[in-house]
Design a protein around this motif. Structure first.
Motif, PDB file in Angstrom:
ATOM      1  N   GLY A 129       0.844  -1.350  -0.070  1.00 32.95           N
ATOM      2  CA  GLY A 129       0.062  -0.053   0.146  1.00 32.95           C
ATOM      3  C   GLY A 129       0.782   1.184  -0.104  1.00 32.95           C
ATOM      4  O   GLY A 129       0.088   2.189  -0.588  1.00 32.95           O
ATOM      5  N   GLU A 461      -5.689   2.141  -0.903  1.00 33.36           N
ATOM      6  CA  GLU A 461      -4.290   1.592  -0.650  1.00 33.36           C
ATOM      7  C   GLU A 461      -3.447   2.795   0.019  1.00 33.36           C
ATOM      8  O   GLU A 461      -3.788   3.798  -0.034  1.00 33.36           O
ATOM      9  CB  GLU A 461      -3.786   1.168  -2.011  1.00 33.36           C
ATOM     10  CG  GLU A 461      -3.431   2.774  -2.804  1.00 33.36           C
ATOM     11  CD  GLU A 461      -2.704   2.459  -4.194  1.00 33.36           C
ATOM     12  OE1 GLU A 461      -1.876   1.259  -4.143  1.00 33.36           O
ATOM     13  OE2 GLU A 461      -2.686   3.244  -4.911  1.00 33.36           O
ATOM     14  N   SER A 470     -10.010  -2.338   4.803  1.00 36.19           N
ATOM     15  CA  SER A 470      -8.828  -2.959   4.151  1.00 36.19           C
ATOM     16  C   SER A 470      -8.618  -4.187   4.969  1.00 36.19           C
ATOM     17  O   SER A 470      -7.853  -4.326   5.878  1.00 36.19           O
ATOM     18  CB  SER A 470      -7.746  -1.831   4.118  1.00 36.19           C
ATOM     19  OG  SER A 470      -6.439  -2.966   3.328  1.00 36.19           O
ATOM     20  N   ASP A 475      -2.560  -2.668   2.568  1.00 35.20           N
ATOM     21  CA  ASP A 475      -2.108  -3.178   1.038  1.00 35.20           C
ATOM     22  C   ASP A 475      -3.392  -3.888   0.481  1.00 35.20           C
ATOM     23  O   ASP A 475      -4.341  -4.100   0.836  1.00 35.20           O
ATOM     24  CB  ASP A 475      -1.284  -4.614   1.395  1.00 35.20           C
ATOM     25  CG  ASP A 475      -0.068  -4.293   2.263  1.00 35.20           C
ATOM     26  OD1 ASP A 475       0.552  -3.186   1.948  1.00 35.20           O
ATOM     27  OD2 ASP A 475       0.259  -5.082   3.087  1.00 35.20           O
TER      28      ASP A 475
END
Length: 727
Positions: A129, A461, A470, A475
């Motif tokens: 990310g 990200e 996430s 990531d």
């Protein structure tokens, strides 16, 4: 000025001033300077100071400032001079803000002059990310751009720093984000020296970077902020780094809570300080007094750290009369200036890569267009202009704004969002994820051409904790275009209208379907406050694209090793075993360039010589448009005693040429460029045959096929016997 107060005398040598000041401080006062929000010591006229500041692509988190393209976009320019200029402009804005904050007695966070930038980690895996913060996957390019940015930020004054740069995150750090506080990055000596350290070496030895930040993770078992190998042996031992070392935020706490290599805060603090970590972004160093009482840490060791920290503040002019520091004259009006906005637009232009231009559809002729459809979830999005670690622009130009700005009132611009970046299932109220498709298709049907704006955003990200919902902790868990974007593209493509796909992202995404359905593909990254205007400049021919990919775009996840594997085998262009979709160093132009007359000053040299080889080549703009070419020089070791990269980038030059103009460009190679890293991590120059490639792309057949241009090749022979070189 009395001898007793010589630290206040600006005519006294720096080292003596630092020694004098530290000698006057109590142990408690010294320790108070080693935490990021350092306390004031009023009796010695030491002001309160917060060390934490950011300027990844503009002064960040401190209100209004020019927002330049995200770092990965700037890297696509391959242009050292441009990054130097951007960093110099950022430093001006930083000083302008700092000067005003000082007048208002504002000593808060993000108000100082010590910037924890640049991020020169290697972008080894597209899932990471924070790859958007880096300069890509190549150690040589990352080093060149990192040095340029550092020099631009710190300035070239013989006595004072304009701002202090910090190379981060030292070292071997590129995910996974969700595991960074306890992860052990295991890396062999060859990969460490060949891939993960070169940019840091360049930042320290050539860039003279003022600070280095340690990573969260362990490296081969040692916490990066308490590592004998990284900090003592390499950074200060081999490279003679004399600046200060700062922990990433919370990293000292990780040493005992998550890495569990120490048992208590005082032990973690002592371990870090003893290895040379001078500044704690966090609060663990409040335990240093206990560490001293227990005999884990000495005041003499603390003195070393405090001297390094105060030395930086002296170099920034914080202890000198205001009129003696030239940067104190930078006025508040410099911030967010018209000139810096123009630089942001130029930087964005140089960051946008044309990956496909079927039948030379671009540039579009504005005079021949009656209507244009601008479609997609990123068309009118401000977040996709920005990226992470950013300031706030006073004005944002979204992609659809830029198209409007470029066209006259006689050309109709239709806009439809089509879908968002996430939704794939009906909502609670029954709204379908493809509810916007009908409007999008209708606008396409009414238009001469479609500009579809797809990709991802900083909301999908980034750093651990910065990305909502996430599963990867920041990531990407895969690299496919999220949501219903491919379905939207398929529906629009059914209209038969020519499609220009503009991709905004901070990392590679899977673009196979986009490449199949769109006649044009533009990689725009997170292009900054002027991103919309820059994209329009490219599309309508106001600017000829020149950028190249600083990172490989793989075809699918199948081409990626395990994310946690820090071996470079089958990673990046240097070691990949299959063809990607778009290779490192690739990018198209509206014009064409021809290379000829490749010449060497010598086609051989001995390992025991210090011969520099001059490489000359002629390049001609053989097309109809003025254009800029990024010339790339690669070396291939044909007889290495250990496995080496397929070839490695060892030179980059940017040249601007009018149509039919020709220039001769020169590179200089040293014996160090031909050295390899052996299994023991030693730099060795071996005798043998080398191939040298020079052109506008990598030398592989696939890259040459994509560009339609050949790369020139010649050979160089190295004679003699093995010689070990300084790393």
């Amino acid at each position: 000025m009395t001898e007793e107060m010589k630290y206040k005398d600006s005519s006294v040598p720096l080292e003596e001033r630092v020694e004098d000041l530290v000698s006057r401080m109590t142990l408690e006062e010294k320790m108070s300077q080693m935490i990021y929000d350092a306390a004031a010591v009023e009796r010695l006229d030491i002001k309160k100071y917060n060390w934490w500041n950011e300027c990844l692509h503009g002064v960040a988190r401190a209100g209004t400032a020019t927002v330049f393209p995200q770092a990965i976009g700037m890297a696509a320019s391959f242009n050292e001079e441009l990054l130097h200029d951007v960093a110099a402009a950022i430093a001006d804005e930083a000083r302008a803000k700092y000067n005003q904050a000082q007048k208002k007695s504002d000593y808060g966070i993000y108000k100082g002059l010590t910037f924890w930038t640049p991020n020169i980690n290697i972008f080894r895996d597209p899932r990471w990310g924070r790859g958007q913060e880096t300069y890509g996957e190549d150690p040589y390019l990352t080093g060149r751009l990192g040095v340029a940015f550092i020099k631009g930020l710190q300035g070239d004054h013989p006595k004072y720093l304009k701002a202090a740069a910090c190379a981060k995150h030292f070292a071997v750090h590129s995910g996974p984000e969700s595991e960074r506080h306890h992860f052990d990055a295991v890396v062999n000596k060859k990969d460490l020296r060949e891939t993960y350290l070169p940019a840091f070496r360049d930042a320290v030895k050539e860039g003279k970077v003022e600070a280095v930040m340690g990573a969260y993770n362990r490296v081969n078992g040692e916490p990066a902020c308490a590592s004998e190998e990284l900090m003592e042996n390499i950074l200060r031992g081999e490279w003679n780094f004399d600046g200060h070392y700062v922990s990433d935020c919370g990293a000292i706490e990780d040493i005992y809570l998550r890495h569990k290599v120490q048992d208590s805060p005082e032990e973690a603090a002592a371990a870090a300080v003893n290895k040379g970590c001078d500044l704690n972004c966090g609060r663990v160093y409040e335990s240093m007094k206990i560490a001293v009482e227990k005999g884990l840490l000495t005041e003499e060791t603390i003195d070393k750290s405090v001297k390094r920290l105060l030395k930086t503040r002296f170099k920034l002019g914080m202890f000198d009369p205001e009129e003696e520091v030239p940067f104190n004259e930078i006025s508040f009006e410099v911030n967010d200036s018209k000139e810096n906005r123009e630089l942001a637009r130029e930087t964005a232009r140089q960051s946008i890569i044309m990956l496909k231009n079927q039948d030379d559809i671009l540039p579009l002729n504005k005079e021949e267009l009656d209507s244009v459809a601008v479609i997609g979830p990123n068309a009118d999005s401000q977040p996709v202009l920005i990226g992470n670690y950013s300031g706030k622009a006073s004005k944002y130009v979204t992609l659809v704004d830029g198209i409007h700005n470029a066209l006259n009132d006689q050309t109709r611009v239709y806009y439809a969002e089509g879908c968002d970046l996430r939704t794939t299932e009906p909502s609670y109220w029954g709204n379908q994820p493809d509810a916007g498709f009908a409007e999008a298709v209708s606008t396409a049907e009414k238009s001469d051409v479609v500009i579809i704006c797809l990709g991802i955003s900083p909301e999908l990200e980034g750093e651990e904790g910065a990305v909502a919902n996430s599963d990867g902790g920041g990531d990407k868990i895969d690299i496919a275009l999220p949501g219903m974007q491919e379905e939207l593209l398929a529906a629009v493509a059914e209209t038969g209208k020519p499609i220009i796909a503009v991709i905004t992202n901070g990392s590679p995404v899977e673009l196979n379907f986009v490449d199949q359905k769109a006649e044009v593909v533009l990689e725009a990254w997170y292009p900054g406050e002027e991103g919309g205007n820059a994209v329009a400049d490219i599309i309508f021919g106001g600017y000829n694209p020149s950028a190249k990919l600083p990172v490989t775009f793989v075809r699918s996840m199948d081409q990626l090793p395990d994310f946690r594997d820090y071996s470079m085998q089958n990673r990046t262009y240097r070691f990949m075993e299959s063809d990607p979709l778009y290779p490192f160093g690739f990018g198209l132009s509206y014009t064409s360039f021809e290379y000829s007359d490749l010449k060497l000053s010598a086609d051989s040299f001995s390992t025991d010589s210090e011969t520099e080889i001059k490489v000359a080549v002629k390049i001609k703009n053989s097309g109809q448009y003025q254009g800029t070419e990024i010339i790339q020089l690669y070396l291939k070791d044909l007889e290495a005693s250990v496995p080496v990269a397929k070839y490695k980038l060892r030179g980059v030059k940017t040249v601007e040429l009018n149509a039919e103009e020709e220039k001769e460009i020169e590179f200089i190679l040293t014996p160090r460029d031909f050295a390899l890293i052996n299994k023991e991590g030693k730099a060795v120059l071996e005798p043998g045959e080398f191939e040298l490639y020079l052109g506008g792309s990598q030398p592989d057949k696939y890259s040459q096929a994509l560009t339609g241009n050949n790369v020139l090749k010649t050979e160089i022979k190295v004679t003699g016997s093995n010689i070990e070189l300084e790393y």
